[in-house]
Scaffold this active site. Structure first.
Site, PDB file in Angstrom:
ATOM      1  N   HIS A  66       0.819  -1.215   0.000  1.00 27.16           N
ATOM      2  CA  HIS A  66       0.000   0.000   0.000  1.00 27.16           C
ATOM      3  C   HIS A  66       0.858   1.273   0.000  1.00 27.16           C
ATOM      4  O   HIS A  66       0.351   2.357  -0.283  1.00 27.16           O
ATOM      5  CB  HIS A  66      -0.983   0.012   1.183  1.00 27.16           C
ATOM      6  CG  HIS A  66      -0.379   0.310   2.513  1.00 27.16           C
ATOM      7  ND1 HIS A  66      -0.083  -0.674   3.438  1.00 27.16           N
ATOM      8  CD2 HIS A  66      -0.025   1.474   3.104  1.00 27.16           C
ATOM      9  CE1 HIS A  66       0.412  -0.118   4.535  1.00 27.16           C
ATOM     10  NE2 HIS A  66       0.469   1.189   4.356  1.00 27.16           N
ATOM     11  N   ASP A 109       0.144  -7.740   1.633  1.00 26.03           N
ATOM     12  CA  ASP A 109       0.500  -6.315   1.626  1.00 26.03           C
ATOM     13  C   ASP A 109       2.012  -6.127   1.636  1.00 26.03           C
ATOM     14  O   ASP A 109       2.540  -5.266   2.342  1.00 26.03           O
ATOM     15  CB  ASP A 109      -0.132  -5.575   2.811  1.00 26.03           C
ATOM     16  CG  ASP A 109      -0.060  -4.050   2.640  1.00 26.03           C
ATOM     17  OD1 ASP A 109       0.004  -3.597   1.486  1.00 26.03           O
ATOM     18  OD2 ASP A 109      -0.030  -3.337   3.665  1.00 26.03           O
ATOM     19  N   SER A 126       4.697   2.650   7.990  1.00 27.68           N
ATOM     20  CA  SER A 126       4.346   1.494   7.163  1.00 27.68           C
ATOM     21  C   SER A 126       5.519   1.059   6.300  1.00 27.68           C
ATOM     22  O   SER A 126       6.144   1.876   5.618  1.00 27.68           O
ATOM     23  CB  SER A 126       3.160   1.827   6.257  1.00 27.68           C
ATOM     24  OG  SER A 126       1.979   1.970   7.010  1.00 27.68           O
TER      25      SER A 126
END
Length: 466
Positions: free
Chosen positions: A108, A138, A215
């Site tokens: 992402h 992911d 992230s």
């Protein structure tokens, strides 16, 4: 006579004192408060209580991992309609996993990007290429044109224990090389954050502070080993509210290796629909606890059905790894490829049983990679292989496979093939991975393999025949 009595009295007194000291070590501190040596005994008990706890060195762990964590900026494609913006820029983190420029991050973070820029801790900047991405976990694998980078060392995420100290390293709010600490507060956590229908969520939950920009960053243990890729937070405000979630390192390494070797994940399936157990179901199935994953349906002629599993069976272990929930089963399955056989432990009608299941791909095929046919072919030629590690890729940047065993009295041994040989070509064509090798061997041409030994300077050739 009197002298003997004196000696006897002294001996008895000495023994009594010695016994008193020995017995006193098993008394409470309160009983020792009137004794002058109570402080010494208290210190001894304190040392005895905490001697097994190794010191937690956050400084060494931070210094080991900070050079491996980079900043990522993704420039999104501008809108196709005029007047609706020139495209957004998203920021995140990533982890260097090889000295020659392979970098792991979240899908992402880079999804939909037309350009990706990576900034190293020494402020050098590079354009990055997406080697592959996997929505189910992911994860994404990037590559930059750089050498001699400091790479993170993978640890064993399976050995993590709830309550263990961990460190999160990333770039929250563009604050580069930020380190936070916390403990592992849960394992095997599913929070329904991924969009993919076949999502694999078995996160490591930690209370280390993780915010937007973290992230794709590193979650490491106190030895500085990479045991997770930070991915998500649960929040109502958009900021850290106590819990963060990371993809386990063992799962990430398996996915990243496939992305490097094939550009996609060679994912195995069992051909069964599963769900978590509740207390009522556990009682109905005569289970001692609501532990495991129950099969609710099976794919006709799928791996589970072929292996002998039935709807209602409760899976509690896969290759001896305990299964406490459906998310843990998905994580364990994701570590295998189509064509591999796993040993399943399950409960049926209150009895614990075992059987073997040959995993297949989504098309219900055993797969070429490690299918029974290819396994038989390698054994007929007399050797086994594995893919290269990231460290070996530093030397063999075009890829290859490594010979791990050579059987006695086999064609490979008769041609003097040795363990450690790196196969890089077959019949004049490049061998980048195991699949390339198997496809070439099944063509039954001359089977002339080319490669190198790590400790020798020249290329070697071997012609193999069954």
């Amino acid at each position: 006579m009197a002298t003997r009595w004196v000696i006897l009295v002294i001996a008895v007194a000495f023994c009594s004192a010695l016994l008193g000291v020995l017995a006193g070590r098993y008394l409470t501190l309160r009983e020792f408060q009137h004794v002058e040596s109570a402080a010494e005994i208290r210190d001894e008990l304190r040392l005895r209580t905490f001697a097994s706890s190794a010191p937690t060195d956050f400084i060494s762990a931070s210094e080991r991992v900070m050079p491996c964590v980079v900043s990522v900026r993704s420039y999104q494609s501008p809108s196709l309609l005029p007047g609706l913006g020139q495209g957004a820029v998203t920021t995140g983190s990533a982890v260097i996993i090889s000295a020659n420029g392979y970098i792991a991050t979240n899908n992402h973070v880079v999804e939909g990007a037309r350009r990706i820029r990576v900034t190293l801790p020494d402020r050098r900047e590079f354009n990055a290429q997406v080697i592959g991405a996997d929505e189910s976990t992911d994860l994404a694998l990037l590559k930059i044109d750089a050498e001699n980078l400091t790479a993170a060392v993978f640890g064993n995420s399976d050995s993590l224990r709830v309550g263990e100290w961990v460190l999160a390293v990333g770039n929250p709010y563009s604050l580069n090389s930020t380190v936070t600490t916390g403990i592992v507060s849960a394992k095997g956590r599913s929070i329904d954050v991924l969009r993919s229908d076949d999502r694999i969520e078995s996160f490591i939950q930690t209370d280390a502070a993780v915010n937007p920009g973290n992230s794709g960053g590193a979650l490491v243990n106190t030895a500085g080993e990479l045991i997770g890729i930070n991915t998500a937070i649960i929040t109502n405000s958009g900021r850290h509210e106590g819990y963060a979630f990371a993809i386990p390192g063992n799962l990430a390494r398996r996915v990243l290796n496939d992305l490097r070797d094939y550009g996609e994940v060679k994912r195995a399936v069992m051909g069964a629909w599963i769900q978590a157990l509740n207390d009522a179901q556990a009682k109905q199935l005569r289970l001692p606890t609501a532990r495991g994953a129950v099969i609710t349906d099976l794919t006709p002629a799928g791996p589970a059905a072929r292996g002998g599993l039935e709807a209602g069976d409760v899976l509690i272990a896969l290759n001896a790894a305990p299964i406490n929930s459906s998310s843990e089963l998905q994580e364990q399955l994701s570590r295998y490829r189509p064509g591999e056989t796993v040993r399943v432990t399950y409960i049926r009608n209150g009895r614990t049983r075992e059987l073997s299941v040959l995993l297949r791909n989504k098309e219900n095929q055993p797969g070429l990679l490690v299918s029974e046919k290819s396994d038989d072919l390698l054994h007929a030629l007399g050797f086994t292989v594995r893919g290269l590690t990231y460290e070996e890729y530093d030397t063999y940047s075009d890829g290859g496979v490594k010979v791990t065993a050579v059987f006695r009295d086999s064609p490979a041994e008769r041609r003097n093939l040795e363990v450690g040989f790196i196969i890089t070509g077959l019949n004049g064509r490049r061998v980048a991975n195991i699949e390339d090798l198997i496809m070439g061997l099944t063509e039954k041409e001359d089977r002339l393999i080319k490669g190198r030994y790590p400790d020798r300077d020249r290329a070697f050739y071997y012609q193999l025949k069954e």
